[in-house]
Design an enzyme around this catalytic site. Structure first.
Site, PDB file in Angstrom:
ATOM      1  N   HIS A 105     -44.304   4.660 -10.477  1.00  0.00           N
ATOM      2  CA  HIS A 105     -45.424   3.866 -10.976  1.00  0.00           C
ATOM      3  C   HIS A 105     -46.737   4.431 -10.482  1.00  0.00           C
ATOM      4  CE1 HIS A 105     -43.970   2.117  -7.167  1.00  0.00           C
ATOM      5  NE2 HIS A 105     -45.244   1.834  -6.911  1.00  0.00           N
ATOM      6  N   HIS A 107     -50.571   3.238  -9.542  1.00  0.00           N
ATOM      7  CA  HIS A 107     -51.459   2.102  -9.278  1.00  0.00           C
ATOM      8  C   HIS A 107     -52.841   2.386  -9.853  1.00  0.00           C
ATOM      9  CE1 HIS A 107     -49.117   0.011  -5.989  1.00  0.00           C
ATOM     10  NE2 HIS A 107     -48.581   1.215  -5.866  1.00  0.00           N
TER      11      HIS A 107
HETATM   12  P1  AMP Z   1     -45.401   0.698  -3.974  1.00  0.00           P
HETATM   13  O1  AMP Z   1     -45.591   0.130  -2.601  1.00  0.00           O
HETATM   14  O2  AMP Z   1     -46.291   1.862  -4.302  1.00  0.00           O
HETATM   15  O3  AMP Z   1     -43.937   0.992  -4.257  1.00  0.00           O
HETATM   16  O4  AMP Z   1     -45.876  -0.442  -4.966  1.00  0.00           O
HETATM   17  C1  AMP Z   1     -45.054  -1.449  -5.427  1.00  0.00           C
HETATM   18  C2  AMP Z   1     -45.950  -2.510  -5.963  1.00  0.00           C
HETATM   19  O5  AMP Z   1     -45.193  -3.342  -6.838  1.00  0.00           O
HETATM   20  C3  AMP Z   1     -46.573  -3.440  -4.912  1.00  0.00           C
HETATM   21  O6  AMP Z   1     -47.982  -3.326  -4.956  1.00  0.00           O
HETATM   22  C4  AMP Z   1     -46.075  -4.840  -5.315  1.00  0.00           C
HETATM   23  O7  AMP Z   1     -47.088  -5.815  -5.174  1.00  0.00           O
HETATM   24  C5  AMP Z   1     -45.708  -4.634  -6.768  1.00  0.00           C
HETATM   25  N1  AMP Z   1     -44.688  -5.528  -7.315  1.00  0.00           N
HETATM   26  C6  AMP Z   1     -43.454  -5.767  -6.796  1.00  0.00           C
HETATM   27  N2  AMP Z   1     -42.763  -6.604  -7.596  1.00  0.00           N
HETATM   28  C7  AMP Z   1     -43.564  -6.890  -8.647  1.00  0.00           C
HETATM   29  C8  AMP Z   1     -43.433  -7.696  -9.809  1.00  0.00           C
HETATM   30  N3  AMP Z   1     -42.313  -8.379 -10.070  1.00  0.00           N
HETATM   31  N4  AMP Z   1     -44.480  -7.760 -10.671  1.00  0.00           N
HETATM   32  C9  AMP Z   1     -45.613  -7.070 -10.416  1.00  0.00           C
HETATM   33  N5  AMP Z   1     -45.789  -6.288  -9.347  1.00  0.00           N
HETATM   34  C10 AMP Z   1     -44.794  -6.200  -8.466  1.00  0.00           C
END
Ligand code: AMP
Ligand code: ZN
Length: 140
Positions: A105, A107
């Site tokens: 993903h 950001h």
């Molecule tokens: P990372 O730490 O780069 O793996 O980012 C994962 C991101 O996913 C975090 O910022 C979480 O807040 C976000 N996240 C986790 N579960 C969900 C969800 N169900 N819907 C939207 N965002 C999510």
């Protein structure tokens, strides 16, 4: 079978296939953009491929290119609607870099002021390292 197991437990695969809801800002056959639950700043958005890839080095070039064009398009929309002053565009790869969801993903982090709740720090270590040694190590 390993990959199927991972995908069954993957929260972003579930959002991509509409098994669980997300605040979706953009969607096509290849990727999706939706609001990050944490909202580190207002409008914090994630762009994901619908297919499960672990991280940025795992995803194919065509999908990655397409995702970056979606990042640009969604960031433009957020900028207009939220009066954003700037962005950090970030992808964390592996746990050492803070990746917690192992479905690739990107950001999109809107910025409003320098002391936003999100900040990124590039420590200046130029006095402590030998740039030429590092350069040779990478290009050799
Ligand atoms: P990372 O730490 O780069 O793996 O980012 C994962 C991101 O996913 C975090 O910022 C979480 O807040 C976000 N996240 C986790 N579960 C969900 C969800 N169900 N819907 C939207 N965002 C999510
Ligand atoms: Zn997944």
């Amino acid at each position: 079978e390993m990959e199927v197991m991972i995908m069954d437990n993957c929260i972003f695969c579930k959002i991509a296939s509409h098994q669980i809801p997300g605040k979706i800002l953009y969607e096509d056959d290849v990727c999706m953009a939706f609001l990050d639950l944490s909202q580190t700043t207002n409008g914090h958005t994630l762009v994901i491929p619908k297919k499960h890839y672990q991280h940025v080095l795992d995803v194919d070039q065509e999908t990655l290119g397409h995702m970056m064009s979606v990042v640009q398009r969604v960031a433009c929309q957020i900028e207009e609607k939220m009066n954003t002053k700037g962005f950090n565009i970030v992808s964390n790869m592996n746990e050492v870099a803070g990746q917690s969801v192992h479905h690739f993903h990107i950001h999109i982090i809107p910025r409003y002021q320098t002391d936003d709740p999100f900040h990124i720090q590039y420590t200046d270590r130029s006095g402590d390292v030998d740039l030429e040694t590092i350069y040779q190590q990478i290009i050799d």
